[in-house]
Structure formats: C-alpha cells, structure tokens
Scaffold this active site. Structure first.
Site, PDB file in Angstrom:
ATOM      1  N   ILE A 219       0.757  -1.056  -0.016  1.00 46.12           N
ATOM      2  CA  ILE A 219       0.016  -0.223  -0.027  1.00 46.12           C
ATOM      3  C   ILE A 219       0.869   1.220   0.122  1.00 46.12           C
ATOM      4  O   ILE A 219       2.020   1.356   0.298  1.00 46.12           O
ATOM      5  CB  ILE A 219      -0.986   0.010   1.145  1.00 46.12           C
ATOM      6  N   GLY A 220       0.221   2.369  -0.477  1.00 44.69           N
ATOM      7  CA  GLY A 220       0.981   3.913  -0.293  1.00 44.69           C
ATOM      8  C   GLY A 220       1.428   4.324  -1.718  1.00 44.69           C
ATOM      9  O   GLY A 220       0.770   3.890  -2.845  1.00 44.69           O
ATOM     10  N   SER A 221       2.144   5.321  -1.725  1.00 40.26           N
ATOM     11  CA  SER A 221       2.426   6.024  -2.909  1.00 40.26           C
ATOM     12  C   SER A 221       3.256   5.496  -3.900  1.00 40.26           C
ATOM     13  O   SER A 221       3.122   5.346  -5.093  1.00 40.26           O
ATOM     14  CB  SER A 221       3.188   7.394  -2.484  1.00 40.26           C
ATOM     15  N   GLU A 243      -2.204 -10.486  -1.070  1.00 38.17           N
ATOM     16  CA  GLU A 243      -2.918 -10.304   0.150  1.00 38.17           C
ATOM     17  C   GLU A 243      -3.863  -9.227   0.217  1.00 38.17           C
ATOM     18  O   GLU A 243      -4.658  -9.190   0.553  1.00 38.17           O
ATOM     19  CB  GLU A 243      -1.974 -10.471   1.274  1.00 38.17           C
ATOM     20  N   VAL A 318      10.950   0.144   6.538  1.00 42.08           N
ATOM     21  CA  VAL A 318      11.313   1.394   7.179  1.00 42.08           C
ATOM     22  C   VAL A 318      12.892   1.452   7.048  1.00 42.08           C
ATOM     23  O   VAL A 318      13.147   2.551   6.715  1.00 42.08           O
ATOM     24  CB  VAL A 318      11.178   1.238   8.699  1.00 42.08           C
ATOM     25  N   GLY A 341       2.290  -9.725   5.671  1.00 43.06           N
ATOM     26  CA  GLY A 341       2.537 -11.143   4.712  1.00 43.06           C
ATOM     27  C   GLY A 341       3.987 -10.733   4.036  1.00 43.06           C
ATOM     28  O   GLY A 341       4.115 -11.413   3.209  1.00 43.06           O
TER      29      GLY A 341
END
Length: 455
Positions: A219-221, A243, A318, A341
């Site tokens: 997910i995300g940009s 997933e 991260v 996942g």
C-alpha cells in the site's frame, strides 16, 4: 426461509454486548469490517467490566474501547497489524502488538492456539440463502468465527459483497446475535501522490517485470506509482495473487494489463484476502466475478504463491542494514505496522519459477526537525524489529538502483547496499562497514561506489 431466525436474533447493540463478561477475550473484525456501533456500545461499559481483552486488525480510526479506558482496567486492546489509530494508541501505552506470520493466522485459531469468547464484526446484509458476506476482509475472520463461543454481526448496508472461494461468508445458523448498524460509509484512504523518488524506484521495478508476471503489491504512494506505470506500459497478461487489493490493480485492470490467464492457481481471477483503498476500489470489487476473496491461509500459503510462475512481490521497508536485514514494522521501540505477509511473499515469490521479490524504500528520511538520515543503516538500531532475515532478501531498491543480495557474502552485500544509498551517506557507511569487518574494497569516493556497483 431464514427470516424468522434472523428476526429472533436481532437485538440492539447494548443488549448484544451484555454477553461480554469481565475477563473475556473479544475478537473484532478486520480492517473496515471492524465493529463500529458494537465498539461504541462496549465502550459504554467502561468502569463496569474489568480485564476484557480485545483483539483487532488494522482498526479504521480509534477503537472506542481503548479511548474510553486509557487506564486499561476495563479493556486491554491488542492488534495483529497496526493502523494509524492503533499506532497512535501504542505510542501512548494503549495498544499492544500480536506478532504473527500472516499465512499462519488461520491455523492458530483452527488448531486451538487462540480462541475467543466473543467475535464482533461488520458484514453485508443477509442474502436469501441466509449468508452474511464478510465484505472487504476475508483474512482469518471465518476461523475466528468458528472458534468463538458467541458471534455478533453488525449489519452495514454499504459493505461491498465480495465473491470468494471460501471463508467469505457466514450463515445465520452460525450467528448468535444480529445488530443493525449505523451503516457508515467505508473509510476511503486519501490519495497519496507519487513523488519523484517513488517514480524513480517504480522505474527500476517495472523494467524488471515480464509479460505474464503475477503481481503482489503493498500500500502507499509507491504501489500507486508502479500501478500507473504498468497501466501506461505495453505489459500484457499480468496476473494478481496478493494479500491486499489496492487501487493500483483497478487502474491496471481497466488499462487491459491484467488478464489472469497465465496463473497456475485460480486462472481468470484476481485473488486477494482483503481490500483497502478508495471508493473506486470498493465499487470495483462489489459483486465482481473477476475478483476472488480467500482466507489468508490460502492466499499467503508459501507453496501456493510459489506455484504461479514469475511472481513479482513488491513491498516497503522502514530501513535496511548493511547485512541485508529488512525492518518493516518498527523504528526502535516504536511499533509502526506489523509483519503482515511480507515474509510470506518474499519467500514465496523467490521460489516461484522466474519470481522476483523487491524490498523498496527511499534512500533517506527527514524527521520533524528537518534532519535527513539514511534509510540504509550500518546496523539495526536498538529495539528495531527485523521483519525479513538477511538470508530471505533478494532485491533491495532505492531511487539509486537495485541491489541483488542472494548468494552474496557480507562484504558484497555491504558494497551493493552502499551503492544504492544516498551519495551523501556512502562515505560514512563505508567507514562503519570497515568497523564492522564487512568491507573488503578500497576506500573510494561515494561517486565511485555508485558507478561501480549500481550502474
């Protein structure tokens, strides 16, 4: 046929949560299937109950039970995977994390390692066959339902009905109480604009995707940037086994890039275990036979992932240290998300014939004071959780290139990772690598390393 049973089981929220006793374990539905009306009703019992343990998964917003009782005397809130709200609570001592490999989550319930006294979730209205569709989150909800003593469903007329293979619905005969919810609209994630760094990383990844590849995106940009780039490309016959279903898949599907024809498992179907995105995504999956929701124990099964050819797994991190350890769920003692996942797909995609597993991250981060630091670190900071052990990592990608780590020694890994770090930090990383005894090259300028390793 089932309407009489339905009417007998319909109660108001306050009556339903009266079934919960002090010391009970209460499981909440996952993501946007988290209870809203029931959560509010249970929170109203703060001070009356003691030691009720609540388990959630990515609660959208702030669970009222945690807000109503910050002392934790009445409610002890826990989560398998943090949302922004749960992260906020954790920072203030109001939420604990439950470590789990996502593909094992069904099993820990089905084999009795975990049980619940009460399960509460939002679901779509009952159909003519007596089934409530569990909407956007198959996940491991049905395993929780089967192993809960009491099942309470909160009906939301706005919940998409998501077709699936199994585990996507529960029958009225398995439900103890039904509550008419407030029918809140599903939370639509804000659109995240892709940066120049996102687009640079996306180009490195998309250049390595072949026709017929089977995709898993996070997910995300960055996934949005990859999805738009693929939609504008000439790639064809892509498949989906992921997933999480996100908006990027809708863009790729509508652009004709996704056919699912070349998948070994579930050909013709976009397979997923939960969906999270914008209203565009929720409208797309509603009663769409091109999509198939399955339990996470099916979707994230390591061998099932690997059975498809050319699986491409793309996930964020991260930070990554010079040994190649990937940290994706915490920064020091601050917990951010969860294992999810990432391990499942990093392992499964590498074992797919022609598969590729990418860990993607910007080379730097800027904190609230404006200080810029490298996300390629000499070693993991004290308290930081390693999500992927170094031996499980294939490719690490920043805007400066791709580091291939499989089969590399510690000094080769250090060289490759320094080569994709931000140029301003390469000299310092080389110095640290020397202290760590994992540097075998001559001391060179940062520019020299970039040219020799990432070019």
């Amino acid at each position: 046929m089932y309407r009489g049973e339905y009417r007998r089981k319909c109660v108001d929220a306050a009556t339903a949560v009266k079934q919960i006793k002090s010391g009970d374990w209460v499981d909440y539905g996952h993501f946007l299937c988290s209870p809203v009306t029931l959560d509010d009703a249970l929170a109203n019992r703060a001070g009356e109950l003691e030691g009720v343990n609540v388990r959630g998964v990515g609660y959208a917003g702030l669970p009222k039970v945690a807000v109503a009782d910050p002392s934790g005397r009445s409610f002890n809130y826990n989560s398998f995977h943090f949302s922004g709200g749960e992260r906020y609570l954790h920072d203030r001592g109001g939420c604990s994390y439950i470590p789990v490999l996502y593909h094992e989550a069904n099993r820990v319930y089905d084999e009795g390692d975990m049980t619940a006294d009460v399960f509460m979730a939002q679901a779509a209205p009952m159909d003519e066959s007596g089934f409530f569709n569990l909407g956007i989150a198959n996940s491991f909800q049905y395993s929780q339902i089967r192993n809960a003593s009491t099942v309470i469903l909160e009906v939301n007329k706005k919940m998409p009905v998501c077709y699936g293979g199994y585990g996507e619905a529960v029958h009225i005969s398995e439900v103890d109480y039904v509550v008419q919810g407030a029918n809140p609209g599903l939370v639509s994630l804000p659109r995240t604009e892709s940066s120049d760094v996102d687009r640079a990383i996306a180009r490195h990844v998309v250049d390595r995707i072949e026709d017929g590849s089977c995709l898993q995106l996070g997910i995300g940009s960055l996934p949005n940037a990859i999805g738009r780039m693929i939609a504008d490309s000439e790639l064809k016959d892509l498949g989906v086994h992921t997933e999480m279903l996100v908006d990027a898949y809708v863009d790729m599907y509508r652009a004709g890039r996704i056919s699912n024809r070349e998948k070994a498992n579930n050909p013709g179907k976009m397979v997923y275990t939960f969906a999270l995105g914008s209203e565009k995504l929720y409208e797309f999956i509603h009663r769409n036979p091109a999509c198939a929701s399955y339990p996470v124990g099916y979707v994230n099964d390591l061998h099932r992932i690997a059975a498809n050819d050319r699986v491409v797994s793309i996930n964020n991190a991260v930070e990554v240290d010079l040994y190649g350890q990937v940290c994706s769920e915490s920064s020091g003692f601050r917990h951010i998300s969860g294992t999810g996942g990432q391990f499942d797909f990093a392992y499964g995609s590498y074992h797919s014939r022609g598969g590729k597993a990418f860990i993607c991250l910007a080379s730097t981060k800027t904190d609230r004071t404006g200080t810029v630091t490298s996300r390629i670190r000499p070693f993991v900071d004290h308290g930081t959780i390693v999500t992927l052990p170094r031996a499980a990592v294939q490719y690490v990608v920043t805007e400066y290139g791709v580091a291939s780590l499989k089969g590399k020694s510690t000094w080769q890994r250090a060289e490759a990772l320094i080569g994709i770090a931000h140029p301003e930090f390469r000299e310092g990383l080389m110095q640290e690598a020397e202290k760590m005894n994992i540097w075998r090259g001559k001391r060179r300028s940062g520019a020299g390393v970039a040219l020799s390793l990432a070019g």
